[in-house]
Design a protein around this motif. Structure first.
Motif, mmCIF file in Angstrom:
data_model
loop_
_atom_site.group_PDB
_atom_site.id
_atom_site.type_symbol
_atom_site.label_atom_id
_atom_site.label_comp_id
_atom_site.label_asym_id
_atom_site.label_seq_id
_atom_site.Cartn_x
_atom_site.Cartn_y
_atom_site.Cartn_z
ATOM 1 N N VAL A 71 0.846 -1.195 0.000
ATOM 2 C CA VAL A 71 0.000 0.000 0.000
ATOM 3 C C VAL A 71 0.879 1.242 0.000
ATOM 4 N N ILE A 88 1.038 3.758 -5.950
ATOM 5 C CA ILE A 88 -0.018 3.123 -6.728
ATOM 6 C C ILE A 88 -0.234 3.944 -7.995
ATOM 7 N N GLU A 90 -2.326 2.860 -10.536
ATOM 8 C CA GLU A 90 -3.765 2.744 -10.805
ATOM 9 C C GLU A 90 -4.380 1.766 -9.819
ATOM 10 N N SER A 91 -5.428 2.192 -9.151
ATOM 11 C CA SER A 91 -6.171 1.313 -8.250
ATOM 12 C C SER A 91 -7.368 0.763 -9.016
ATOM 13 N N THR A 93 -9.256 -2.321 -8.094
ATOM 14 C CA THR A 93 -10.249 -2.670 -7.073
ATOM 15 C C THR A 93 -9.577 -2.502 -5.719
ATOM 16 N N ASP A 94 -10.285 -2.870 -4.653
ATOM 17 C CA ASP A 94 -9.696 -2.767 -3.312
ATOM 18 C C ASP A 94 -8.495 -3.696 -3.139
ATOM 19 N N THR A 95 -8.436 -4.751 -3.949
ATOM 20 C CA THR A 95 -7.367 -5.737 -3.783
ATOM 21 C C THR A 95 -6.455 -5.856 -4.998
ATOM 22 N N SER A 97 -4.193 -3.672 -8.025
ATOM 23 C CA SER A 97 -3.661 -2.374 -8.414
ATOM 24 C C SER A 97 -2.434 -2.543 -9.298
ATOM 25 N N SER A 99 1.324 -0.941 -9.460
ATOM 26 C CA SER A 99 2.214 -0.200 -8.568
ATOM 27 C C SER A 99 3.571 0.046 -9.217
ATOM 28 N N SER A 132 0.382 -11.714 -1.210
ATOM 29 C CA SER A 132 0.481 -10.729 -2.282
ATOM 30 C C SER A 132 1.058 -11.451 -3.488
#
Length: 213
Positions: A71, A88, A90-91, A93-95, A97, A99, A132
Motif C-alpha cells: 500500500v 499506486i 492505478e487502483s 479494485t480494493d485488492t 492495483s 504499482s 500478495s
C-alpha cells in the motif's frame, strides 16, 4: 487498465505463485541461518533464478502483514532497505492495483537504482493467511524514468500463514523472481538475492517489534 483483463491476469499470476508454494521439487538451498532458509531453482520465465525464502516471524499474521502489505504510504518503505518508494499507479479494485516500486543502489553500487511496475493482487484465505501476488506490466502512466533501470518482476509474492496453536507466530514464505535487467554479471545477481532475502527477514522481525508493540 481494463479491469476484466487485469482480473484475469492477476488470477493467473496468483495461481502460479500458489503452485510455487505447493511444489517442493527442485529447490536447492543456498543460504540458511537464524531460522531462515533461502533456496532457488531455475526460472522458466527468464534466464535467471526463482528464489524462495521461508522463516518464522514472531508476531500475529495480521501484524506481519501490516509491515509488508503493498500500500502507498505503508510501513514497508520505513524498514525495508531495498525499497526507497512505493506508489499506486492505478487502483483497479480494493485488492488489485498497478504499482511502481523503486529500489536503491546495491552490491557496493554495482547494481544501480531500479524501478519496477507490477500488477499486484492481494488475497486473504479462509485459514487467516494473507498473500500478495505480482508480476511486471506495462502502463501508459509509468514509462521508464531517468535515473532508474527498469527491472522486471516475474510471478512473485509472499504468504503470511498462521501457525496452529501459535497465535503470535507467522510462517512467512517469500518468492523473489526478478530480472534486474541492465548489464550485470550473473555472479553479482546470484550473490545479491540470498543475502538480501536473509536481511529482509531480519529487518522485518525488527519492524514487527518496533511498529506493533
Amino acid at each position: 487498465m481494463d479491469p476484466a483483463l487485469a482480473a484475469r491476469m492477476s488470477e493467473a499470476i496468483a495461481e502460479k505463485v500458489l503452485q510455487y508454494r505447493r511444489d517442493a521439487a527442485g529447490w536447492k538451498i543456498c543460504r540458511e541461518g537464524n531460522g531462515v532458509s533461502v533456496s532457488w531453482r531455475p526460472s522458466v520465465e527468464f534466464p535467471g533464478n526463482l528464489y524462495r525464502g521461508e522463516g518464522i516471524v514472531w508476531g500475529a499474521p495480521e501484524k506481519v502483514w501490516d509491515c509488508i502489505k503493498p500500500v502507498a504510504g505503508g510501513l514497508r518503505e520505513k524498514w525495508d532497505e531495498n525499497v526507497t518508494g512505493f506508489e499506486i499507479i492505478e487502483s483497479i479494485t480494493d485488492t488489485l492495483s498497478v504499482s511502481r516500486t523503486t529500489t536503491p543502489a546495491a552490491a557496493m553500487k554495482l547494481i544501480s537504482p531500479r524501478d519496477f511496475v507490477d500488477l499486484v493482487l492481494v488475497k486473504k484465505y479462509e485459514d487467516g493467511a494473507f498473500s500478495s501476488n505480482a508480476s511486471n506490466v506495462e502502463h501508459p502512466l509509468c514509462p521508464p524514468k531517468p535515473g532508474y533501470v527498469r527491472g522486471f518482476n516475474h510471478p512473485c509474492g509472499c504468504f503470511c500463514e498462521p501457525l496452529p496453536g501459535e497465535p503470535n507466530k507467522t510462517r512467512l514464505v517469500t518468492f523473489f523472481h526478478t530480472d534486474l535487467s541492465g548489464y550485470l554479471p550473473q555472479t553479482v545477481v546470484d550473490s545479491f538475492f540470498p543475502r538480501s532475502m536473509a536481511r529482509f527477514y531480519a529487518n522485518l522481525q525488527e519492524a514487527v517489534k518496533k511498529f506493533q508493540d
